[in-house]
Design an enzyme around this catalytic site. Structure first.
Site, PDB file in Angstrom:
ATOM      1  N   HIS A  70       0.827  -1.216   0.000  1.00 35.34           N
ATOM      2  CA  HIS A  70       0.000   0.000   0.000  1.00 35.34           C
ATOM      3  C   HIS A  70       0.862   1.267   0.000  1.00 35.34           C
ATOM      4  CE1 HIS A  70      -4.203  -1.658   1.199  1.00 35.34           C
ATOM      5  NE2 HIS A  70      -3.539  -2.530   0.474  1.00 35.34           N
ATOM      6  N   GLY A  76       4.824   5.942  -4.610  1.00 35.99           N
ATOM      7  CA  GLY A  76       6.109   5.263  -4.483  1.00 35.99           C
ATOM      8  C   GLY A  76       6.432   4.875  -3.049  1.00 35.99           C
ATOM      9  N   ASP A  78       7.773   5.623  -0.190  1.00 35.99           N
ATOM     10  CA  ASP A  78       8.317   6.803   0.478  1.00 35.99           C
ATOM     11  C   ASP A  78       7.758   6.985   1.886  1.00 35.99           C
ATOM     12  OD1 ASP A  78       5.725   7.475  -0.055  1.00 35.99           O
ATOM     13  OD2 ASP A  78       6.164   9.479  -0.815  1.00 35.99           O
ATOM     14  N   SER A  80       4.884   7.429   2.761  1.00 34.61           N
ATOM     15  CA  SER A  80       3.786   8.412   2.844  1.00 34.61           C
ATOM     16  C   SER A  80       2.585   7.801   3.561  1.00 34.61           C
ATOM     17  CB  SER A  80       3.389   8.916   1.456  1.00 34.61           C
ATOM     18  OG  SER A  80       3.160   7.843   0.576  1.00 34.61           O
ATOM     19  N   GLU A  89      -2.985   9.477   3.599  1.00 35.64           N
ATOM     20  CA  GLU A  89      -3.321   8.191   2.964  1.00 35.64           C
ATOM     21  C   GLU A  89      -4.008   7.220   3.926  1.00 35.64           C
ATOM     22  OE1 GLU A  89       0.158   6.555   0.948  1.00 35.64           O
ATOM     23  OE2 GLU A  89       0.586   8.507   0.072  1.00 35.64           O
ATOM     24  N   PRO A 161      -5.860  -1.193  -6.206  1.00 37.46           N
ATOM     25  CA  PRO A 161      -6.815  -2.115  -6.828  1.00 37.46           C
ATOM     26  C   PRO A 161      -7.742  -2.743  -5.789  1.00 37.46           C
ATOM     27  CG  PRO A 161      -4.525  -2.931  -7.039  1.00 37.46           C
ATOM     28  CD  PRO A 161      -4.462  -1.615  -6.346  1.00 37.46           C
ATOM     29  N   ASP A 251       4.725 -19.506   1.745  1.00 36.09           N
ATOM     30  CA  ASP A 251       5.071 -20.644   0.888  1.00 36.09           C
ATOM     31  C   ASP A 251       4.162 -20.638  -0.341  1.00 36.09           C
ATOM     32  OD1 ASP A 251       2.615 -21.362   1.840  1.00 36.09           O
ATOM     33  OD2 ASP A 251       3.281 -23.142   2.916  1.00 36.09           O
TER      34      ASP A 251
HETATM   35  C1  HEM Z   1      -4.353  -6.594  -7.293  1.00 37.83           C
HETATM   36  C2  HEM Z   1      -3.666  -6.494  -6.179  1.00 37.83           C
HETATM   37  C3  HEM Z   1      -4.211  -6.699  -4.790  1.00 37.83           C
HETATM   38  C4  HEM Z   1      -5.499  -6.646  -4.333  1.00 37.83           C
HETATM   39  C5  HEM Z   1      -6.761  -6.345  -5.111  1.00 37.83           C
HETATM   40  C6  HEM Z   1      -5.453  -6.927  -2.918  1.00 37.83           C
HETATM   41  C7  HEM Z   1      -6.545  -6.925  -2.088  1.00 37.83           C
HETATM   42  C8  HEM Z   1      -6.532  -7.252  -0.758  1.00 37.83           C
HETATM   43  C9  HEM Z   1      -7.673  -7.265   0.106  1.00 37.83           C
HETATM   44  C10 HEM Z   1      -9.088  -6.888  -0.315  1.00 37.83           C
HETATM   45  C11 HEM Z   1      -7.263  -7.669   1.332  1.00 37.83           C
HETATM   46  C12 HEM Z   1      -8.149  -7.862   2.576  1.00 37.83           C
HETATM   47  C13 HEM Z   1      -8.344  -6.584   3.324  1.00 37.83           C
HETATM   48  C14 HEM Z   1      -9.334  -6.736   4.454  1.00 37.83           C
HETATM   49  O1  HEM Z   1     -10.215  -7.586   4.420  1.00 37.83           O
HETATM   50  O2  HEM Z   1      -9.226  -5.959   5.421  1.00 37.83           O
HETATM   51  C15 HEM Z   1      -5.853  -7.907   1.257  1.00 37.83           C
HETATM   52  C16 HEM Z   1      -5.090  -8.345   2.304  1.00 37.83           C
HETATM   53  C17 HEM Z   1      -3.749  -8.556   2.218  1.00 37.83           C
HETATM   54  N1  HEM Z   1      -2.944  -8.263   1.140  1.00 37.83           N
HETATM   55 FE1  HEM Z   1      -3.545  -7.774  -0.701  1.00 37.83          FE
HETATM   56  N2  HEM Z   1      -4.164  -7.159  -2.546  1.00 37.83           N
HETATM   57  C18 HEM Z   1      -3.370  -7.031  -3.663  1.00 37.83           C
HETATM   58  C19 HEM Z   1      -2.007  -7.160  -3.697  1.00 37.83           C
HETATM   59  C20 HEM Z   1      -1.218  -7.449  -2.634  1.00 37.83           C
HETATM   60  C21 HEM Z   1       0.216  -7.456  -2.651  1.00 37.83           C
HETATM   61  C22 HEM Z   1       1.074  -7.120  -3.881  1.00 37.83           C
HETATM   62  C23 HEM Z   1       0.629  -7.805  -1.402  1.00 37.83           C
HETATM   63  C24 HEM Z   1       2.026  -7.948  -0.875  1.00 37.83           C
HETATM   64  C25 HEM Z   1       3.068  -8.250  -1.572  1.00 37.83           C
HETATM   65  C26 HEM Z   1      -0.545  -8.022  -0.614  1.00 37.83           C
HETATM   66  C27 HEM Z   1      -0.542  -8.457   0.690  1.00 37.83           C
HETATM   67  C28 HEM Z   1      -1.670  -8.612   1.459  1.00 37.83           C
HETATM   68  C29 HEM Z   1      -1.645  -9.195   2.794  1.00 37.83           C
HETATM   69  C30 HEM Z   1      -0.443  -9.791   3.488  1.00 37.83           C
HETATM   70  C31 HEM Z   1      -2.941  -9.134   3.274  1.00 37.83           C
HETATM   71  C32 HEM Z   1      -3.433  -9.571   4.669  1.00 37.83           C
HETATM   72  C33 HEM Z   1      -3.271  -8.394   5.610  1.00 37.83           C
HETATM   73  C34 HEM Z   1      -3.544  -8.719   7.070  1.00 37.83           C
HETATM   74  O3  HEM Z   1      -3.712  -9.874   7.451  1.00 37.83           O
HETATM   75  O4  HEM Z   1      -3.602  -7.750   7.867  1.00 37.83           O
HETATM   76  N3  HEM Z   1      -1.646  -7.772  -1.380  1.00 37.83           N
HETATM   77  N4  HEM Z   1      -5.430  -7.633  -0.022  1.00 37.83           N
END
Ligand code: HEM
Length: 324
Positions: A70, A76, A78, A80, A89, A161, A251
Site C-alpha cells: 500500500h 512510491g 516513500d 507516505s 493516505e 486495486p 510458501d
Molecule cells: C491486485 C492487487 C491486490 C489486491 C486487489 C489486494 C486486495 C486485498 C484485500 C481486499 C485484502 C483484505 C483486506 C481486508 O479484508 O481488510 C488484502 C489483504 C492482504 N494483502 Fe492484498 N491485494 C493485492 C495485492 C497485494 C500485494 C502485492 C501484497 C504484498 C506483496 C498483498 C498483501 C496482502 C496481505 C499480506 C494481506 C493480509 C493483511 C492482514 O492480514 O492484515 N496484497 N489484499
C-alpha cells in the site's frame, strides 16, 4: 601507450555517467547504511525488533507485506502511508485495515537512539518486511536501501486495486508501476499469509452476480466452510484466512489452493483462471520458484518511484514530516 578504441571509450564514458548520475541523484543499493551509523548495524537493529514482535505475533508478516504494497503503490515507496493527518493516505478506506505502524515506530526509535536522522522510514518498512518474510519461512532476500521519506500524503492519491478487479485491469495497474504480469502473480503470493473479511467475499458465498447462489469458481466444500465463518447478514465482520492451508507461512500453498478453486478473493481465484496468468500460477504451485521469486518481486516492488539522493527527507518520526 595503447589508445583505447572508440567502443572502449564509449563504455568508459557510460560507466562514468552511471556513476555520476547515481552520485547526483542517489540510487538504491544493498547495504546503503554500512558505515553511516558508526559501529551500529542498522539492519540488525530492525531485525531484532522484528524477531521480538514475531515471537508474540506471527501475523506481523501479513501486516508488513500489506503495508509495503500500500505504501509503494501510492506515491512510491516513500513511507507516505505512515504520515498522520486529517487527509493523509491512512484515512482512505483501503488503508483502514492496514496494521503494523507501531512496529515501524519501534524500529525507528531504536535506530534514532543510536543514529539520529540517517535512516528513512521507507527503508525500515522494506527491511522489516524482509525480516518478517524470512521468519515466516519465506527465504531471505537482500534489500536495497537508500530511500528517502516523502513529504506528501493525501487520501485523494490512494488508487489501490480492489478485490474484484479483473486480471487485465490488475496487469495494467502493475504495469503502470513498472511491474510485469509475472511480478504481479508473484506479489499476489503475499496472500499466502493474512486475512480478509467476510464483507468482501459474502457475494461469492451467497449471491454471486445476482444468481442467488455461490460463485461457481469456488470449491463447494470451501463455500460451506466459509458460510459457517460468514453467516448471512451477520452483525460481526469475521476474519477469513487468505490461504486456507498455511495462513502463517510464506510458501507456495496459496497457488496450490488456487488450482483447487480455493482462492478467497475474486482476484486471487481469477489468477488461476485467466489465460494470461494461469500458467504462472501452475508453475509456482508445482515448482520451487517461490519463495525466491517472491523475494525478487518484493525487491522490484520496493524500488517503485523511490525518492533518493537529496529528494524528500529523513523523517525523525515516521508519522510526521520534520518541523522547521
Ligand atoms: C491486485 C492487487 C491486490 C489486491 C486487489 C489486494 C486486495 C486485498 C484485500 C481486499 C485484502 C483484505 C483486506 C481486508 O479484508 O481488510 C488484502 C489483504 C492482504 N494483502 Fe492484498 N491485494 C493485492 C495485492 C497485494 C500485494 C502485492 C501484497 C504484498 C506483496 C498483498 C498483501 C496482502 C496481505 C499480506 C494481506 C493480509 C493483511 C492482514 O492480514 O492484515 N496484497 N489484499
Amino acid at each position: 601507450m595503447k589508445v583505447p578504441s572508440s567502443a572502449a571509450k564509449a563504455v568508459i564514458l557510460g560507466l562514468l555517467l552511471v556513476n555520476f548520475t547515481s552520485l547526483c541523484f542517489g540510487a538504491l543499493e544493498v547495504g546503503f547504511y554500512r558505515g553511516k551509523c558508526g559501529v551500529a548495524d542498522v539492519e540488525s537493529i530492525v531485525r531484532g525488533v522484528v524477531i521480538a514482535r514475531f515471537s508474540s505475533d506471527p501475523t506481523i508478516v501479513a501486516a508488513l507485506l500489506r503495508m509495503q504494497f500500500h505504501d509503494c503503490f501510492v506515491n512510491g515507496c516513500d513511507a507516505s502511508l505512515l504520515l498522520d493527518g486529517p487527509f493523509s493516505e491512512k484515512t482512505a478506506p483501503p488503508n483502514f485495515s492496514v496494521r503494523g505502524f507501531d512496529i515501524i515506530d519501534q524500529a525507528k526509535t531504536a535506530i534514532e537512539n543510536v543514529c539520529p536522522g540517517v535512516v528513512s522510514c521507507a527503508d525500515i518498512i522494506s527491511l522489516a518486511t524482509r525480516d518478517a518474510v524470512f521468519l515466516s519461512g519465506g527465504g531471505r532476500y537482500e534489500v536495497q536501501t537508500g530511500r528517502r521519506d516523502g513529504l506528501v500524503s493525501l487520501a485523494a492519491n490512494v488508487d489501490l486495486p480492489g478485490p474484484s478487479i479483473s486480471v487485465t485491469d490488475a496487469i495494467a495497474a502493475f504495469a503502470k508501476k513498472g511491474l510485469t504480469a509475472t511480478d504481479m502473480v508473484l506479489l499476489l503470493g503475499g496472500h499466502t499469509v493474512g486475512i480478509t473479511h467476510c464483507s468482501l467475499i459474502s457475494d461469492r458465498l451467497y449471491n454471486y452476480q445476482n444468481t442467488g447462489g455461490p460463485d461457481p469458481d469456488m470449491d463447494l466444500a470451501l463455500v460451506s466452510i466459509l458460510r459457517s465463518t460468514c453467516p448471512q447478514n451477520a452483525a460481526v465482520d469475521n476474519a477469513v484466512a487468505l490461504d486456507q492451508m498455511s495462513p502463517l507461512v510464506v510458501d507456495n500453498s496459496f497457488y496450490k489452493q488456487l488450482l483447487m478453486r480455493r482462492g478467497i478473493l475474486p482476484i486471487d481465484q481469477a489468477l488461476a483462471l485467466d489465460s494470461s496468468t494461469k500458467f504462472t500460477v501452475i508453475s509456482l504451485a508445482n515448482g520451487v520458484k517461490f519463495p525466491a521469486g517472491f523475494g525478487e518481486a518484493m525487491v522490484k516492488l520496493g524500488a517503485v518511484e523511490v525518492l533518493t539522493g537529496t529528494q524528500g527527507e529523513i523523517r525523525r518520526t515516521c508519522a510526521a514530516i520534520n518541523g522547521p
